[in-house]
Design a protein around this motif. Structure first.
Motif, PDB file in Angstrom:
ATOM      1  N   TYR A  76      -0.618  10.065  -0.149  1.00  0.00           N
ATOM      2  CA  TYR A  76      -1.975   9.536  -0.498  1.00  0.00           C
ATOM      3  C   TYR A  76      -1.781   8.666  -1.843  1.00  0.00           C
ATOM      4  N   ASN A  77      -2.665   8.004  -1.951  1.00  0.00           N
ATOM      5  CA  ASN A  77      -2.964   6.951  -3.577  1.00  0.00           C
ATOM      6  C   ASN A  77      -3.403   7.936  -4.353  1.00  0.00           C
ATOM      7  N   HIS A  78      -2.552   8.607  -5.317  1.00  0.00           N
ATOM      8  CA  HIS A  78      -3.002   9.380  -6.240  1.00  0.00           C
ATOM      9  C   HIS A  78      -3.619   8.560  -7.519  1.00  0.00           C
ATOM     10  N   HIS A  79      -3.634   7.239  -7.441  1.00  0.00           N
ATOM     11  CA  HIS A  79      -4.469   6.443  -8.436  1.00  0.00           C
ATOM     12  C   HIS A  79      -5.887   6.417  -8.087  1.00  0.00           C
ATOM     13  N   GLU A 112       0.711  -1.212  -0.066  1.00  0.00           N
ATOM     14  CA  GLU A 112      -0.103   0.058  -0.069  1.00  0.00           C
ATOM     15  C   GLU A 112       0.746   1.278   0.222  1.00  0.00           C
ATOM     16  N   GLN A 143       2.220   2.398  -3.406  1.00  0.00           N
ATOM     17  CA  GLN A 143       0.990   2.907  -4.332  1.00  0.00           C
ATOM     18  C   GLN A 143       0.978   4.451  -4.015  1.00  0.00           C
ATOM     19  N   LYS A 144       1.515   4.820  -2.647  1.00  0.00           N
ATOM     20  CA  LYS A 144       1.235   6.406  -2.079  1.00  0.00           C
ATOM     21  C   LYS A 144       2.194   7.184  -2.676  1.00  0.00           C
ATOM     22  N   SER A 145       2.294   8.391  -2.938  1.00  0.00           N
ATOM     23  CA  SER A 145       3.064   9.580  -3.139  1.00  0.00           C
ATOM     24  C   SER A 145       2.788  10.724  -2.364  1.00  0.00           C
TER      25      SER A 145
END
Length: 81
Positions: A28-31, A14, A17-19
């Motif tokens: 936060y997960n921008h996807h 997890e 996947q966050k930036s």
């Protein structure tokens, strides 16, 4: 595989996947979300308050780390002197 190792691996996946948000620096997960859930709806005044609160928390964690390090050093010196 023990449960805590699976939980740790899930957490690592997890986190990959966050930036960091360009505005507030929180992850936060921008996807999944187009806007940062922490600062996406804040105006400039509220953003300053959020960043000030973040700095207070970081300072508190840093002080706590120094306290625990001093206690560990004290205990080590006390028991092994």
């Amino acid at each position: 595989m023990p449960l805590y190792i699976e939980d740790r691996l899930r957490w690592i996946r997890e986190m990959r996947q966050k930036s960091p948000c360009k505005r507030c620096g929180l992850l936060y997960n921008h996807h999944i979300k187009a806007k940062c859930p922490d600062c996406g709806t804040l105006d400039s005044h509220e953003l300053r308050e959020l960043l000030a609160q973040k700095e207070v928390i970081i300072g508190d964690l840093r002080r706590m780390g120094w306290i625990f390090a001093a206690l560990a050093l004290g205990c080590t010196l006390l028991f092994f002197w």
